[in-house]
Write an enzyme that holds these catalytic residues in place. Structure first.
Site, PDB file in Angstrom:
ATOM      1  CB  SER A  19      -6.201   2.245   4.194  1.00  0.00           C
ATOM      2  OG  SER A  19      -5.030   3.038   4.313  1.00  0.00           O
ATOM      3  CE1 TYR A  39      -9.455   5.728   7.813  1.00  0.00           C
ATOM      4  CE2 TYR A  39      -7.140   5.188   7.492  1.00  0.00           C
ATOM      5  CZ  TYR A  39      -8.383   5.516   6.961  1.00  0.00           C
ATOM      6  OH  TYR A  39      -8.539   5.631   5.606  1.00  0.00           O
TER       7      TYR A  39
END
Length: 325
Positions: free
Chosen positions: A142, A155
């Site tokens: 990401s 995350y």
């Protein structure tokens, strides 16, 4: 490597990017092996995949935190199709919350799925690919693996770790002279998936997709392209590419801007949300979906506005830094 007829294993195939990727490969005539915790959702994906060019799809319910289950996934793929040409690690979960308020069991679960799940997948995939002498491993990271954000510590840590894992594997394969085995990392910006709806949450505010929002099919197309032409890392989404670039030029500025964007647009100020574990420990019921409902004209308009605002701020900040020097 030729895409058509490639045998593709995908973790996290029940929803979001993994699901869109499975369908994209099926449209190219590839046999796909679908892995996730939810068998009902995987069966729905299988039916959709098999509507395209008669592609074959094998459902293997798999918890990626279990190394034996992931090894069994690889074994069943080889048993059914004879080889593994492409392995896509796309399983992911997340938790929102102030650092001191996120339960440690939830923090650990995110890292277990998003990091150790990829470790298990990479070990299983590379064992087969090294025996074959070829293959492509694709890890979905990401842009928050480059530009951190508040309230999603686990995350963000996992997405940084995925990039580090990929880089280390590339170096090892280089030293082993395994020139036909590729490891690629994909860094999507905000994608229209159910991730936000399924997230564990301890902020008291409902997580929403932070604009600009891009489709999971956009990521899937880039993943398919990596099989044809492998690259170390690819960023999906113009805003993501801009943020990654500007974070190298003005990291402090981008860090501050990301903090403000998350507070203003990633956590709703209008919709409160109860504290809960989301899908961390128990998978969400139902047939699943690739999209999270963040698309449409309104989101397109917000995406353009957010892109223009963010870029204007970054350019202004870089200009100030240049004048200061």
């Amino acid at each position: 490597m030729r895409v058509r007829d490639s045998v593709v294993v995908i973790t996290g195939a029940s929803s979001g990017i993994g699901r869109a990727t499975a369908i994209a490969f099926a449209r190219k005539g590839c046999p796909v092996v679908l892995a996730a915790r939810r068998e009902e959702a995987l069966e729905a994906v299988r039916q959709e995949c098999e509507r395209h060019r008669g592609a074959e799809a094998l459902v293997v319910p798999t918890d990626v935190t279990d190394p034996k289950a992931v090894e069994d996934l690889a074994r069943r793929a080889v048993q059914r199709f004879g080889r593994i040409d492409v392995w896509v690690n796309a399983a992911a979960v997340t938790v929102f919350g102030p650092f001191r308020e996120v339960p440690l069991e939830d923090f650990r679960k995110v890292l277990d799925v998003n990091v150790m799940g990829y470790v298990h997948g990479a070990r299983a995939a590379l064992r087969v690919m090294c025996e074959q002498g070829r293959g492509t491993l694709i890890n979905v990271s990401s842009i928050v693996g480059v530009v951190s954000q508040p309230y999603t510590h686990a995350y963000g840590m996992s997405k940084y770790a995925i990039r580090a894992l990929s880089a280390s594997l590339r170096q090892e394969l280089l030293l082993d002279k395994a020139k036909h085995i590729h490891v690629c990392t994909v860094l999507p910006a905000t994608i229209d998936t159910p991730l936000f709806e399924h997230a564990a949450n301890y902020t008291g505010r409902k997580p929403v997709a932070m604009p600009p929002v891009y489709s999971p099919e956009r990521v899937a197309r880039r993943i398919v392209d990596l099989v044809r032409a492998p690259r170390r890392e690819v960023v999906v989404g113009p805003m993501g590419r801009s943020m990654v670039l500007e974070s190298r030029l003005a990291p402090g500025l981008v860090e501050r801007m990301m903090a403000q964007q998350v507070d203003k647009t990633h956590l709703s100020r209008k919709e409160p949300a109860p504290a809960g574990h989301g899908n961390l420990h128990v998978p969400a019921p139902g047939p699943g979906a690739a999209h999270g409902g963040w698309g449409g004209r309104r989101r397109t308009a917000m995406r353009r506005l957010a892109t223009a605002t963010m870029l204007a701020g970054v350019v202004a900040g870089v200009a100030r830094r240049a004048r200061a020097h």
